[in-house]
Scaffold this motif. Structure first.
Motif, short mmCIF file in Angstrom:
data_model
loop_
_atom_site.label_atom_id
_atom_site.label_comp_id
_atom_site.label_asym_id
_atom_site.label_seq_id
_atom_site.Cartn_x
_atom_site.Cartn_y
_atom_site.Cartn_z
N LEU A 48 -38.98 -17.09 -9.27
CA LEU A 48 -40.14 -17.94 -9.54
C LEU A 48 -40.03 -19.29 -8.83
O LEU A 48 -41.04 -19.85 -8.43
N THR A 49 -38.81 -19.80 -8.68
CA THR A 49 -38.64 -21.15 -8.13
C THR A 49 -39.16 -21.26 -6.70
O THR A 49 -39.46 -22.35 -6.25
N GLU A 50 -39.29 -20.13 -6.02
CA GLU A 50 -39.85 -20.15 -4.67
C GLU A 50 -41.33 -20.54 -4.69
O GLU A 50 -41.82 -21.16 -3.77
N PHE A 51 -42.03 -20.20 -5.75
CA PHE A 51 -43.47 -20.43 -5.86
C PHE A 51 -43.82 -21.49 -6.90
O PHE A 51 -44.81 -22.19 -6.77
N ILE A 52 -43.04 -21.55 -7.95
CA ILE A 52 -43.29 -22.47 -9.06
C ILE A 52 -42.07 -23.37 -9.20
O ILE A 52 -41.08 -22.98 -9.79
N PRO A 53 -42.11 -24.58 -8.66
CA PRO A 53 -40.93 -25.44 -8.70
C PRO A 53 -40.73 -26.13 -10.05
O PRO A 53 -40.72 -27.35 -10.15
N LEU A 54 -40.58 -25.32 -11.07
CA LEU A 54 -40.31 -25.83 -12.41
C LEU A 54 -39.02 -25.22 -12.93
O LEU A 54 -38.67 -24.09 -12.56
N GLY A 55 -38.34 -25.94 -13.81
CA GLY A 55 -37.11 -25.43 -14.40
C GLY A 55 -37.40 -24.41 -15.49
O GLY A 55 -38.52 -24.26 -15.98
N ARG A 56 -36.34 -23.73 -15.91
CA ARG A 56 -36.44 -22.70 -16.95
C ARG A 56 -37.04 -23.26 -18.24
O ARG A 56 -37.92 -22.66 -18.85
N THR A 57 -36.56 -24.43 -18.65
CA THR A 57 -37.05 -25.04 -19.90
C THR A 57 -38.53 -25.39 -19.80
O THR A 57 -39.30 -25.14 -20.73
N GLN A 58 -38.93 -25.95 -18.67
CA GLN A 58 -40.35 -26.30 -18.50
C GLN A 58 -41.22 -25.06 -18.55
O GLN A 58 -42.29 -25.07 -19.17
N ILE A 59 -40.79 -23.99 -17.90
CA ILE A 59 -41.56 -22.75 -17.91
C ILE A 59 -41.67 -22.22 -19.33
O ILE A 59 -42.75 -21.83 -19.78
N ASP A 60 -40.55 -22.23 -20.07
CA ASP A 60 -40.57 -21.74 -21.46
C ASP A 60 -41.52 -22.57 -22.32
O ASP A 60 -42.24 -22.03 -23.16
N GLU A 61 -41.52 -23.90 -22.13
CA GLU A 61 -42.42 -24.76 -22.90
C GLU A 61 -43.88 -24.48 -22.56
O GLU A 61 -44.74 -24.47 -23.45
N LEU A 62 -44.16 -24.27 -21.28
CA LEU A 62 -45.53 -23.97 -20.87
C LEU A 62 -46.00 -22.63 -21.44
O LEU A 62 -47.16 -22.48 -21.84
N ILE A 63 -45.09 -21.65 -21.49
CA ILE A 63 -45.44 -20.34 -22.07
C ILE A 63 -45.77 -20.50 -23.54
O ILE A 63 -46.78 -19.97 -24.03
N LYS A 64 -44.94 -21.25 -24.27
CA LYS A 64 -45.17 -21.46 -25.70
C LYS A 64 -46.48 -22.18 -25.96
O LYS A 64 -47.17 -21.91 -26.94
N ALA A 65 -46.84 -23.09 -25.05
CA ALA A 65 -48.09 -23.84 -25.19
C ALA A 65 -49.30 -23.03 -24.72
O ALA A 65 -50.44 -23.46 -24.89
N GLY A 66 -49.06 -21.87 -24.13
CA GLY A 66 -50.15 -21.05 -23.63
C GLY A 66 -50.68 -21.50 -22.28
O GLY A 66 -51.77 -21.12 -21.88
N ASP A 67 -49.88 -22.32 -21.56
CA ASP A 67 -50.32 -22.86 -20.28
C ASP A 67 -49.67 -22.18 -19.09
O ASP A 67 -49.83 -22.63 -17.95
#
Length: 123
Positions: A48-67
């Motif tokens: 994912l980091t190749e396309f989405i330059p976010l860390g694991r924690t940020q991705i997990d938080e965005l998933i939980k928020a529905g974003d």
């Protein structure tokens, strides 16, 4: 025209080129709307980091928020997950659209003409 050329000319491709977002299977349970003629490219978390330059924690938080799109479990245990390319493309398009809307609002606010009735002439 040879027989081979006639066959090639009349043959229809098995997989037709489509827009990524239109071929994405629905993530709603029970919809069953999967295009069996199209393989959906999947990305594991480390890819994912190749396309989405976010860390694991940020991705997990965005998933939980529905974003951010939910991952697809690759095994029954749920430890191995991946994201569909079409979901990632749709997410990127949403982010770009949100940015463009913010920029347009800022430009509109800076270029709003002042009406003559609100300004008082100087004495």
């Amino acid at each position: 025209m040879t027989t081979k050329a006639k066959l090639l000319d009349t043959a229809t491709p098995i997989v037709k080129p489509t827009d990524h977002t239109s071929s994405c299977p629905s993530n709603k349970l029970g919809s069953g709307e999967i295009n069996s003629n199209h393989l959906n490219r999947m990305f594991r978390r480390r890819g994912l980091t190749e396309f989405i330059p976010l860390g694991r924690t940020q991705i997990d938080e965005l998933i939980k928020a529905g974003d951010f799109p939910e991952p697809v479990p690759l095994s029954d245990s749920g430890r191995a997950v991946a994201w569909l390319e079409c979901d990632l493309v749709a997410w990127q398009k949403d982010r770009i659209a949100a940015r463009n809307a913010r920029v347009a609002e800022r430009e509109k606010a800076h270029t709003t003409p002042v009406s003559p009735s609100t300004t008082k002439p100087r004495p």
